[in-house]
Design an enzyme around this catalytic site. Structure first.
Site, PDB file in Angstrom:
ATOM      1  N   CYS A 129       0.829  -1.205   0.000  1.00 17.88           N
ATOM      2  CA  CYS A 129       0.000   0.000   0.000  1.00 17.88           C
ATOM      3  C   CYS A 129       0.865   1.257   0.000  1.00 17.88           C
ATOM      4  O   CYS A 129       0.484   2.277  -0.583  1.00 17.88           O
ATOM      5  CB  CYS A 129      -0.934  -0.004   1.205  1.00 17.88           C
ATOM      6  N   HIS A 144      -1.519   0.881   7.423  1.00 20.26           N
ATOM      7  CA  HIS A 144      -1.954   0.953   6.024  1.00 20.26           C
ATOM      8  C   HIS A 144      -1.781   2.375   5.515  1.00 20.26           C
ATOM      9  O   HIS A 144      -2.064   3.343   6.222  1.00 20.26           O
ATOM     10  CB  HIS A 144      -3.425   0.533   5.932  1.00 20.26           C
TER      11      HIS A 144
END
Length: 1384
Positions: free
Chosen positions: A201, A504
């Site tokens: 990510c 994330h």
């Protein structure tokens, strides 16, 4: 309709018209009711549709209840209307099925004809068509405008939903369960997402930011790849170029980044490594600079992202300034200064702190070159030039020195959409530095800058371009550029959600084409608003206290990228028509690639994939493969494909092959396809499916044979013919029958197939494992007898009197029972040659002469056959001696009792054990195991005079054998029919070439009906590893079951002396009986060897429960035999380790031994002495070694000689003890004493002395100090001690021991906090408090640190906190990492 005015001046229908209208309504209603009535009679299909095209709808279901006659095309219309989509922009496929071809939208076939089931739930999935999301119907598509977005901002949350217990970025974030407010379809946002490979990510966020930077994207497009100069796979700029082209032109919702990461030199493991996005930015820019050398883009990164600042130190007395120019790619901004209780509230505050100078005074004074002395000075940073693209890193990751853990600072820090950087250019009045304040700003330079160091007078500063001009020495003459030139516009916010351990990343990016903000969250792209950007400030609505970040949201901005507002430089995105020619060619190439991929997907969707089997006509082995054939290919074409797939060319002609429907599980041929050779496979197989409930078999025949038609409804029967005379079972013959046939008709069918007589035929059906059923009722149908799709029967037809015997007592039943329960085992014998059984009190079994012995057993030492022959001769004279010995033993028992403490030996262990004679098996087989029985008169029977019948009386099996390891009832038969080893037994040649068994894995024994396999409850109750009872006899019962062993040669044998047996044995035999049968081959009694089962990964586990059967074993399992005495009740296997307190490795394994319950420690030491001498070459005196408790590597309680196992010392299975050699007689005499291991620390010499043991009479600290003072000569008042930490030997670096340990704790006894010394074996360090540590130079300290690190690393006693091992982020310019043997 004609209307007339009413009294109320309203228009009403005219009366005649009213009645006619009413009549027409009744007719219409009647018609509707008739339709409803007819529809009610028609079966209906319940369709449940899941919309997987949108994260908002993925958890919703559309339900339609349609008539079964509804066409598939009408189903599409109804779903489109209910879902609000344009028909034709989506596809419907079967739910919960992978790679399933979608339903044909144009099909006029009814739902039932298409595979739907009436009256049941039919699950469907609504999916994208050709990678594009469905179009929303026009009446709904216009509602998702910006005003609608604004109305829902209070409920909007951008980024991943809160997840319990989630740490680390993974593919979970890209799952369909993602939920955002106002997620828009790809067609509405116009942007393409990036697929998260696993934990990439951070990479996706940076790539999307670079893609949305017009200047970077356009410059990348201008660069042209030369394939002749570099491999495209390893070219980072080329793969970025391809990725950007796909992001701009692809029709997919999201694209992969694997080609980009492959160009980085990363393998698949890198996808599971999470990294910092700012670190990736630097590494990627470095890699691009290297790749772009000597090209137009060589200075692109510097032109866009590089700024300049001055790092200066200025003397406050004379004004002399030493300075250097540094370049930077990003500015690291501190969130919370070190030691401060509050965080900075905004980016502007943090920038001001970054350039705030600090005063160097006191001990930190600066040596001025002009003053030639140390003076107070001012140190700081000045921005000289800001880059076109300004990158700010918010330093949210810090280190907590209290907990020694990494932490994330979630404090609130605001940032403006437009940032004016003009206040941060050097404007201070250098003429009056005394008026400046001194602050501890904690500002720092992260090392991202390149520097050119200079030392100069302040009056000679060079002028710098852009941002500020320094044309003269006077500050008043400095002319700033217009303020607008230093105004920066925010366009990218890279957000981190999670903790310092993992999380994330996603990016919020503003498009310069329309000014709209978008959230790029892996493959999901959605519109967002300014409110969503403000939510990334972090923090909470409360105060900005020190602990405020602990309770704040973990989702906050981490990197900010601004662009200078300069109309002359601000670029726009290149349109497709304005692409350079090489990019246009690349677009065309990628478009063709996507079209090819689309066509391939279409082919995949129309390809039937089904399991294919074929019995090879010559090898006679079943082959398996997967047949992949297009649904439009005919059966004839599919047969040709299967023929080539199975590689039968040259083996059998294609005309002798056909495909038939097959059930692999039941080995059942369901049907053949006569006359359907030209039918498409899609129709034949019932459509394209991901899996089928049946398989296909490529059946072959000889040219002179004719294929038999297989009709649905027939049952498959495999018929095995049994010959009672030769006791053989023939390979199967396949017969097809009907369930409504009678047994008489079935016998006629079998007679035709086998040539046996139907009149004397006995048919036995094996319904399931070992469930043998004699079919004797002539008029009963096969269905009534339990026949199924695939069946197995045994037939026997002869004039034998065995027909007259009850089936369960007949020879046929015994033969079939043995056939069903016999397994084949590979047994590895001990490498050393077995000794003669004449020297052991064991009665091995007689082995029949071998005529067909394996050649592999010959020629290497003494053969197994020769050993057995010798053993047989020895047996002839044993029986009388055994009876005499038993009589003598009985007389001795009546006159005296045996002492409990009597030591066991090979002879005495089993002198009270009765042994049965085991039935003979005189079948002429290779080294066939048989047993020697003797009459009650004591005369040994000759091998020629074995019992001719398997029927034996109890007296025949109750003869004595003085050294048997099992009780007489273990191998005795409770019923004569259970005794399967008869005099005439022979091999049962089967189809697979094996003897006397079939390949089965688990079977039940009819002989054991009503019985249960019992565990050794006495053993479980006592918690021991015991195999035997008090008399050395095995518990449980067993029977005479089939056993046959023969030599076996193994090609990969480890050594010449290694011998193997191929054993065929009835799996219902107990382990005790199995071991007894192995005695002659091993050469020792069953109590003197152990059985280990070998599993697939070559792990070995000992089998110890003698009363268990071999039912858990299956064909071709491997067994290893190892010499060593098996355990009796109350005995425990013990591992003995030597404790070497002053060795680098203090724990050394010595041997395995056996301790018994009730044995004293001294008795166990006496038994250890000869074992230590023989196996370990340790010649010890019994009073010069001790045994003590072992807990992992830590020495514990000293065992005193009079301690009794299980009474004073708890003992358990696979116990471990330390053996410690003593330099002087044992000083531990009582349990009240305490043995402490002490070690002196000598700081003046920087070394630790060896361990010495101190025995204390109590737990008093004063006594410990007195003993240490007496032993070391340190005055009592100067002696300090500390308890060691960790596992023995409690190693610690000599550089840390002096200050790291808790020296001289304020306690009076050892058994309280913080010492807790309650048991022997504790480690105590002591020192002289007046002794000062050695003074070390930097070189000496560095050298000593290296030595200590190496020493502690080898011993493994240095454990530092590491929540997870992080891998350095690298981009390899040569295509991949080099394998360095010296690299960790």
């Amino acid at each position: 309709m004609e209307m007339v005015p009413s009294e109320e001046k309203q228009l009403v229908p005219k009366e005649g018209v009213f009645w006619s209208c009413r009549q027409s309504i009744f007719e219409e209603m009647k018609k509707k009711f008739s339709q409803i009535e007819s529809a009610a009679e028609e079966p209906r299909v319940l369709c449940i549709v899941q919309d997987t095209t949108n994260a908002k709808t993925v958890n919703e279901r559309l339900t339609l209840n349609l008539p079964a006659s509804t066409s598939v095309a009408k189903l599409y219309e109804d779903v489109a209307q209910k879902a609000g989509y344009v028909n034709g922009t989506f596809e419907l496929g079967w739910g919960n099925v992978v790679d399933m071809a979608p339903l044909d939208q144009a099909s006029e076939m009814s739902l039932v004809e298409s595979g739907f089931e009436a009256g049941k739930r039919n699950f469907l999935q609504l999916t994208d068509k050709d990678g594009e999301q469905p179009q929303i119907a026009s009446d709904e598509s216009g509602t998702a405008d910006s005003s609608g977005l604004d109305d829902s901002t209070q409920d909007r949350f951008i980024g991943p939903l809160p997840r319990d217990g989630t740490v680390g970025c993974s593919s979970d974030y890209s799952s369909p369960s993602y939920s955002y407010s106002s997620i828009l379809n790809k067609s509405e946002t116009g942007y393409v997402g990036l697929v998260n490979q696993a934990m990439t990510c951070y990479l996706n966020s940076l790539l999307q930011t670079l893609f949305m930077t017009p200047e970077f994207r356009n410059a990348l497009y201008k660069w042209e790849f030369e394939e002749s100069e570099e491999d495209p796979v390893t070219s980072i700029p080329y793969q970025l170029q391809r990725l950007f082209v796909l992001l701009q032109t692809s029709k997919k919702r999201a694209i992969e980044t694997t080609d980009v990461t492959r160009s980085f030199g990363w393998d698949s493991s890198e996808a599971w490594q999470q990294h910092d996005v700012q670190e990736l930015c630097r590494v990627m820019f470095d890699a691009l600079e290297q790749k772009w050398k000597q090209t137009e883009q060589a200075d692109l990164i510097n032109q866009l992202y590089q700024g300049k600042l001055k790092d200066y130190v200025r003397c406050l007395e004379c004004g002399y300034e030493s300075w250097r120019i540094d370049t930077y790619l990003d500015i690291p901004l501190v969130i919370r200064p070190f030691g401060a209780s509050q965080a900075f509230g905004s980016v502007e505050e943090a920038l001001q702190a970054f350039i705030q100078p600090e005063t160097l005074d006191g001990p930190n004074q600066y040596f001025c070159e002009r003053c030639k002395k140390k003076c107070d000075a001012r140190k700081g940073l000045r921005f000289l030039h800001f880059p076109y693209l300004l990158t700010l890193q918010l330093k949210r990751f810090d280190f907590d020195y209290t907990t020694m853990h990494r932490i994330k600072l979630n404090d609130r820090m605001t940032f403006p959409e437009e940032l004016d950087m003009s206040p941060f250019i050097d404007l201070e009045d250098e003429k009056s530095p005394q008026t400046e304040s001194c602050t501890d700003s904690g500002a720092e330079n992260e090392g991202s800058c390149h520097s050119d160091q200079m030392s100069n007078d302040f009056s000679t500063d060079d002028g710098v371009d852009e941002g500020i001009c320094l044309d003269s020495t006077s500050a008043t003459e400095r002319v700033l550029k217009p303020k607008s030139s230093l105004t920066f516009e925010l366009f990218s916010v890279m957000v981190h959600s999670g903790s310092a351990a993992g999380g994330h990343y996603y990016a919020c990016i503003k498009s310069f084409s329309d000014g709209q903000w978008y959230s790029f969250n892996d493959q999901h792209v959605s519109k967002i608003t300014q409110d969503d950007i403000r939510k990334t400030y972090g923090g909470s609505s409360g105060s900005r206290g020190y602990y405020s970040s602990a309770f704040a949201s973990s989702t906050n901005a981490y990197m900010l990228i601004y662009r200078l507002k300069d109309p002359s430089r601000n670029a726009k995105y290149l349109d497709v028509e304005d692409f350079p020619e090489h990019i246009k060619r690349l677009v065309q190439t990628e478009k063709e690639s996507e079209e090819q991929e689309k066509r391939q997907r279409e082919i995949e969707r129309n390809t039937c994939k089904i399991k294919l089997f074929c019995m090879h006509p010559f090898k006679m082995m079943m082959m398996e493969n997967k047949l992949e054939v297009h649904k439009d290919k005919t059966l004839r074409e599919a047969t040709e494909i299967a023929y080539k797939l199975m590689d039968l060319e040259g083996t059998v002609p294609l005309s002798c092959c056909r495909l038939v429907k097959y059930d692999e599980f039941h080995e059942y041929l369901e049907r053949s396809y006569e006359g359907e050779e030209d039918m498409p496979m899609g129709l034949l197989l019932g459509g394209v499916k991901s899996s089928y409930m049946f398989d296909l078999l490529l059946e072959t025949r000889r040219p002179d044979q004719v294929f038999q038609p297989y009709k649905p409804g027939e049952v498959m029967v495999k018929v095995h013919a049994v010959d009672l005379k030769s006791e053989t079972i023939s390979p199967p013959v396949s017969v097809r029958a009907y369930l409504n046939q009678t047994i008489t008709e079935f016998k006629q069918l079998i007679a035709q197939a086998t040539g046996l007589s139907a009149e004397t035929m006995r048919v036995v059906l094996e319904r399931c494992y070992n469930d043998l059923r004699l079919l004797y009722v002539p008029n009963k149908t096969l269905k009534a007898e339990g026949f199924f799709r695939s069946n197995k029967v045994f037939v026997e037809s002869s004039d034998s009197p065995d027909h007259q015997v009850t089936f369960t007592d007949s020879l046929l039943w015994k033969l079939l029972d043995r056939h069903g329960n016999t397994i084949r085992l590979f047994v590895s014998l001990p490498e050393q040659s077995p000794g003669s059984l004449a020297h052991r009190t064991s009665c091995p079994k007689v082995i029949g002469d071998s005529e067909d012995s394996f050649e592999g057993a010959k020629g290497s030492g003494q053969s197994v056959e020769a050993i057995l022959e010798e053993s047989t001769e020895k047996l002839k004279n044993l029986s009388l001696q055994q009876q005499q010995q038993q009589q003598q033993q009985q007389q001795q028992q009546t006159t005296s009792s045996t002492s409990d403490s009597q030591k066991s030996s090979d002879h005495s262990d089993f002198e009270h054990i009765e042994s049965p004679a085991v039935e003979s098996d005189s079948a002429v087989q290779p080294a066939t195991q048989t047993t020697s029985g003797s009459s009650m008169g004591g005369t040994a029977s000759d091998p020629e005079n074995q019992f001719p019948s398997e029927e034996r009386s109890d007296s025949d099996v109750n003869n004595d054998r003085s050294t048997s390891s099992v009780d007489s009832d273990i191998l005795s038969s409770s019923h004569s029919s259970d005794t399967l080893c008869n005099a005439d037994s022979g091999p049962l040649p089967l189809a697979n070439g094996l003897d006397s068994h079939s390949i089965t894995s688990s079977r039940r024994s009819k002989a054991h009906e009503g019985k249960k396999e019992t565990w050794d409850t006495a053993e479980e109750d006592s918690g021991t590893d015991s195999e035997y009872d008090e008399n050395g006899k095995s518990k449980g019962e067993a029977q005479y079951l089939y056993f046959r062993a023969e030599p076996y040669s193994q090609e990969d044998s480890a050594g010449e002396n290694q011998k193997y047996l191929l054993v065929h044995v009835d799996k219902r035999i107990t382990l005790a009986a199995f071991k007894q049968n192995l005695e002659p081959f091993v050469g020792v009694t069953s109590t003197q060897f152990k059985v280990f089962r070998v599993y697939a990964n070559n792990q070995e586990f000992e089998s110890v429960r003698l009363n268990e059967t071999l039912s858990s074993f299956s064909d071709d399992n491997k067994i290893t035999i190892r010499l060593g005495r098996a355990l009796k009740k109350g005995e425990y296997r013990v591992k003995v380790y030597q404790l070497l307190v002053n060795d680098p490795e203090p724990c050394k394994f010595l041997l395995d031994t056996v301790f018994a319950k009730g044995m004293t420690v001294r008795q166990s030491k006496e038994e250890l002495l000869p074992q230590l001498k023989d196996q370990c070459k340790l010649d010890l005196s019994i009073d010069r070694f001790r045994l003590r408790k072992k807990t992992w590597k830590n020495p514990g309680t000293v065992f005193l000689d009079y301690h009794v196992y299980e009474e004073d010392i708890n003992i358990s299975s696979n116990w471990e003890v330390f053996l410690e050699v003593l330099e002087e007689p044992e000083r531990m005499k009582s349990m009240s004493q305490l043995a402490v291991l002490t070690r002196r620390w000598c700081p003046a010499q920087m070394k630790l002395e060896p361990f010495r043991e101190v025995v204390l009479e109590s737990s008093s600290v004063d006594e410990l100090k007195e003993k240490l003072s007496e032993m070391s000569g340190i005055p009592l008042e100067n002696l300090e001690f500390a308890k060691g930490r960790g596992t023995f030997p409690c190693d610690i670096s000599v550089l840390e021991i002096h200050q790291d340990l808790d020296w001289n704790p304020k306690v009076s006894t050892l058994n309280v906090w913080p010492l807790y010394i309650c048991d022997d074996g504790a480690v105590v360090f002591y020192r002289d408090s007046t002794e000062e540590p050695m003074e070390l130079s930097e070189e000496e300290r560095s050298e000593l640190m290296k030595k200590e690190s190496s020493r502690l690393l080898k011993t493994g006693h240095r454990v530092s906190y590491s929540p997870r091992k992080e891998k350095a982020l690298k981009i390899y310019l040569d295509g991949g990492p080099t394998k360095d043997s010296g690299q960790d």
